[in-house]
Enzyme design. Structure first.
Site, mmCIF file in Angstrom:
data_model
loop_
_atom_site.group_PDB
_atom_site.id
_atom_site.type_symbol
_atom_site.label_atom_id
_atom_site.label_comp_id
_atom_site.label_asym_id
_atom_site.label_seq_id
_atom_site.Cartn_x
_atom_site.Cartn_y
_atom_site.Cartn_z
ATOM 1 N N ASP A 230 0.856 -1.197 0.000
ATOM 2 C CA ASP A 230 0.000 0.000 0.000
ATOM 3 C C ASP A 230 0.883 1.234 0.000
ATOM 4 O O ASP A 230 1.993 1.219 0.541
ATOM 5 C CB ASP A 230 -0.918 -0.024 1.240
ATOM 6 C CG ASP A 230 -2.136 0.878 1.081
ATOM 7 O OD1 ASP A 230 -1.951 2.107 0.953
ATOM 8 O OD2 ASP A 230 -3.266 0.371 1.093
ATOM 9 N N ASP B 216 3.719 2.206 -4.245
ATOM 10 C CA ASP B 216 2.787 2.934 -5.125
ATOM 11 C C ASP B 216 2.669 2.085 -6.390
ATOM 12 O O ASP B 216 3.625 1.976 -7.161
ATOM 13 C CB ASP B 216 3.359 4.324 -5.439
ATOM 14 C CG ASP B 216 2.472 5.105 -6.393
ATOM 15 O OD1 ASP B 216 1.564 4.510 -7.003
ATOM 16 O OD2 ASP B 216 2.704 6.321 -6.540
ATOM 17 N N ASN C 37 -6.087 -4.673 -5.756
ATOM 18 C CA ASN C 37 -7.228 -3.989 -5.149
ATOM 19 C C ASN C 37 -7.062 -2.461 -5.097
ATOM 20 O O ASN C 37 -8.055 -1.742 -5.063
ATOM 21 C CB ASN C 37 -7.428 -4.554 -3.730
ATOM 22 C CG ASN C 37 -8.325 -3.680 -2.894
ATOM 23 O OD1 ASN C 37 -9.546 -3.720 -3.027
ATOM 24 N ND2 ASN C 37 -7.737 -2.844 -2.034
ATOM 25 N N TYR D 246 -12.694 7.408 -13.254
ATOM 26 C CA TYR D 246 -12.888 6.190 -12.446
ATOM 27 C C TYR D 246 -13.675 5.146 -13.233
ATOM 28 O O TYR D 246 -13.280 3.986 -13.317
ATOM 29 C CB TYR D 246 -13.619 6.554 -11.146
ATOM 30 C CG TYR D 246 -13.837 5.386 -10.217
ATOM 31 C CD1 TYR D 246 -12.822 4.916 -9.408
ATOM 32 C CD2 TYR D 246 -15.079 4.749 -10.154
ATOM 33 C CE1 TYR D 246 -13.027 3.837 -8.549
ATOM 34 C CE2 TYR D 246 -15.296 3.675 -9.298
ATOM 35 C CZ TYR D 246 -14.263 3.225 -8.494
ATOM 36 O OH TYR D 246 -14.465 2.159 -7.646
ATOM 37 N N LYS E 216 -12.376 1.413 -14.521
ATOM 38 C CA LYS E 216 -12.950 0.136 -14.093
ATOM 39 C C LYS E 216 -13.415 -0.701 -15.293
ATOM 40 O O LYS E 216 -13.285 -1.923 -15.285
ATOM 41 C CB LYS E 216 -14.089 0.372 -13.098
ATOM 42 C CG LYS E 216 -13.619 0.956 -11.766
ATOM 43 C CD LYS E 216 -12.627 0.030 -11.086
ATOM 44 C CE LYS E 216 -12.131 0.554 -9.756
ATOM 45 N NZ LYS E 216 -11.151 -0.327 -9.098
HETATM 46 P P1 NAP Z 1 -10.174 2.779 0.253
HETATM 47 O O1 NAP Z 1 -10.875 2.572 1.550
HETATM 48 O O2 NAP Z 1 -9.973 4.155 -0.272
HETATM 49 O O3 NAP Z 1 -8.758 2.017 0.351
HETATM 50 C C1 NAP Z 1 -7.894 1.992 -0.737
HETATM 51 C C2 NAP Z 1 -6.470 1.758 -0.278
HETATM 52 O O4 NAP Z 1 -5.625 1.795 -1.460
HETATM 53 C C3 NAP Z 1 -5.960 2.858 0.664
HETATM 54 O O5 NAP Z 1 -5.186 2.322 1.710
HETATM 55 C C4 NAP Z 1 -5.118 3.706 -0.271
HETATM 56 O O6 NAP Z 1 -4.115 4.472 0.370
HETATM 57 C C5 NAP Z 1 -4.521 2.659 -1.171
HETATM 58 N N1 NAP Z 1 -3.933 3.228 -2.383
HETATM 59 C C6 NAP Z 1 -4.329 4.358 -3.050
HETATM 60 N N2 NAP Z 1 -3.487 4.606 -4.067
HETATM 61 C C7 NAP Z 1 -2.548 3.625 -4.052
HETATM 62 C C8 NAP Z 1 -1.403 3.362 -4.846
HETATM 63 N N3 NAP Z 1 -1.053 4.163 -5.846
HETATM 64 N N4 NAP Z 1 -0.663 2.265 -4.566
HETATM 65 C C9 NAP Z 1 -0.989 1.460 -3.522
HETATM 66 N N5 NAP Z 1 -2.039 1.677 -2.726
HETATM 67 C C10 NAP Z 1 -2.822 2.746 -2.975
HETATM 68 O O7 NAP Z 1 -10.914 1.994 -0.933
HETATM 69 P P2 NAP Z 1 -11.931 0.748 -0.901
HETATM 70 O O8 NAP Z 1 -13.301 1.270 -0.822
HETATM 71 O O9 NAP Z 1 -11.448 -0.273 0.061
HETATM 72 O O10 NAP Z 1 -11.737 0.226 -2.398
HETATM 73 C C11 NAP Z 1 -10.813 -0.784 -2.749
HETATM 74 C C12 NAP Z 1 -11.024 -1.144 -4.198
HETATM 75 O O11 NAP Z 1 -12.380 -1.535 -4.400
HETATM 76 C C13 NAP Z 1 -10.767 0.006 -5.174
HETATM 77 O O12 NAP Z 1 -10.154 -0.484 -6.351
HETATM 78 C C14 NAP Z 1 -12.162 0.523 -5.475
HETATM 79 O O13 NAP Z 1 -12.242 1.169 -6.728
HETATM 80 C C15 NAP Z 1 -12.947 -0.778 -5.460
HETATM 81 N N6 NAP Z 1 -14.376 -0.563 -5.219
HETATM 82 C C16 NAP Z 1 -14.824 -0.033 -4.043
HETATM 83 C C17 NAP Z 1 -16.187 0.163 -3.863
HETATM 84 C C18 NAP Z 1 -16.766 0.725 -2.584
HETATM 85 O O14 NAP Z 1 -17.991 0.952 -2.542
HETATM 86 N N7 NAP Z 1 -15.985 0.945 -1.541
HETATM 87 C C19 NAP Z 1 -17.090 -0.183 -4.904
HETATM 88 C C20 NAP Z 1 -16.591 -0.705 -6.084
HETATM 89 C C21 NAP Z 1 -15.229 -0.896 -6.235
HETATM 90 P P3 NAP Z 1 -4.452 6.030 0.751
HETATM 91 O O15 NAP Z 1 -5.382 5.950 1.898
HETATM 92 O O16 NAP Z 1 -3.121 6.628 1.119
HETATM 93 O O17 NAP Z 1 -5.059 6.642 -0.486
#
Ligand code: NAP
Length: 264
Positions: A37, A61, A88, A162, A166
């Site tokens: 991460d 990253d 992820n 976004y 996706k």
């Molecule tokens: P989240 O709570 O924002 O967590 C994402 C994690 O990824 C954070 O720890 C973030 O770090 C890290 N990250 C961001 N940029 C990065 C990079 N360049 N390299 C490595 N790590 C990085 O997101 P989430 O809701 O768990 O979502 C996870 C995945 O599921 C994503 O791909 C998202 O698009 C997908 N998704 C989520 C939802 C939803 O409703 N939550 C729905 C559909 C799809 P920072 O905190 O420092 O940014």
């Protein structure tokens, strides 16, 4: 689940949210897990999940090739192999089409799409080398699970980059699955609907936005990260041994609804 115990996984974006739940679930399935991460808080998450003999954190990253290479090397150094990759890490960002800046487009595609590509290519090369060297008896050649979204199918007008990223991940999933099929390496994606994480906080904490969201979700609730982690674990396991190139949606019925009934 079959084929996970004593194997090694890398989970990107695992410091919190869905990635954290995936890392937790794979650990519970008996895997060694590397949390990769950009957020150094991933170190604390790793410690909370399990002992460092089985759970480690590497700052990475995913949009930086050198970081990706280092994360892979750190995993092989620590655990000797990589059997499962979960791409992820993902970010929201930018705006609608007319206002979207080049910088925001690059940033979102850089993490969501290029990051998924860089990690997949690096790990797949390692998996292919292992297959060409004869593999290990009883160990499947490897599995990659990408994180797509229902927004691969329906566009968010105020999140153009976004939504595009996706949709591209679902196509990258198909293309890489075809390229790796001959080695027995499977590639699939999970497409979550609305899941309770920090990414959704803006909607989940706004009563009007939440009401609108639930009116479009037949199961009438927001999903839990653990429900996504269960699907990731299944696709990564040998239980899914004949499934490749698919995006499987876990969305409480959002896509089947297809807006054929009136929504708020
Ligand atoms: P989240 O709570 O924002 O967590 C994402 C994690 O990824 C954070 O720890 C973030 O770090 C890290 N990250 C961001 N940029 C990065 C990079 N360049 N390299 C490595 N790590 C990085 O997101 P989430 O809701 O768990 O979502 C996870 C995945 O599921 C994503 O791909 C998202 O698009 C997908 N998704 C989520 C939802 C939803 O409703 N939550 C729905 C559909 C799809 P920072 O905190 O420092 O940014």
């Amino acid at each position: 689940m079959k084929g996970l115990k004593d194997r090694v996984a890398i989970v990107t974006g695992a410091a919190r949210g869905i990635g954290r739940a995936v890392a937790q679930r794979l650990f519970e399935e008996g895997m060694c897990v590397m949390l990769a991460d950009i957020d150094p808080k991933g170190e604390t998450t790793a410690l909370a999940i399990g002992p460092e003999e089985r759970v480690l954190f590497t700052e990475c990253d995913v949009s930086e090739k050198l970081d990706v290479r280092n994360a892979l090397a750190a995993t092989i150094d620590a655990f000797g192999d990589v059997n499962v990759l979960v791409n992820n890490a993902g970010i929201l960002g930018g705006s609608g089409f007319l206002d979207l800046s080049e910088a925001d487009l690059d940033r979102v595609l850089g993490v969501n799409l290029k990051g998924t590509f860089l990690m997949s290519q690096a790990v797949a090369k390692h998996m292919v080398e292992r297959v060409e060297a004869g593999g290990k008896p009883g160990v499947s050649p490897g599995a990659i699970v990408n994180m797509s979204s229902v927004n691969a199918v329906f566009a968010l007008p105020d999140q153009v980059a976004y939504s595009v990223s996706k949709a591209a991940i679902s196509q990258l999933t198909r293309a890489s699955a075809l390229a790796l099929a001959e080695y027995g390496i499977r590639v699939n994606a999970v497409g979550p609907g609305s899941i309770q994480t920090d990414m959704l906080a803006g909607v989940a904490n706004d009563p009007a936005a939440k009401r609108k969201l639930l009116s479009r979700t037949p199961m009438k609730r927001i999903g839990n990260p653990a429900e996504i982690a269960a699907l990731v674990a299944f696709l990564a396991s040998d239980e899914a041994s004949y499934i490749t190139g698919q995006t499987v949606y876990a969305d409480g019925g959002r896509l089947p609804l297809n807006y054929v009934v009136k929504t708020d």
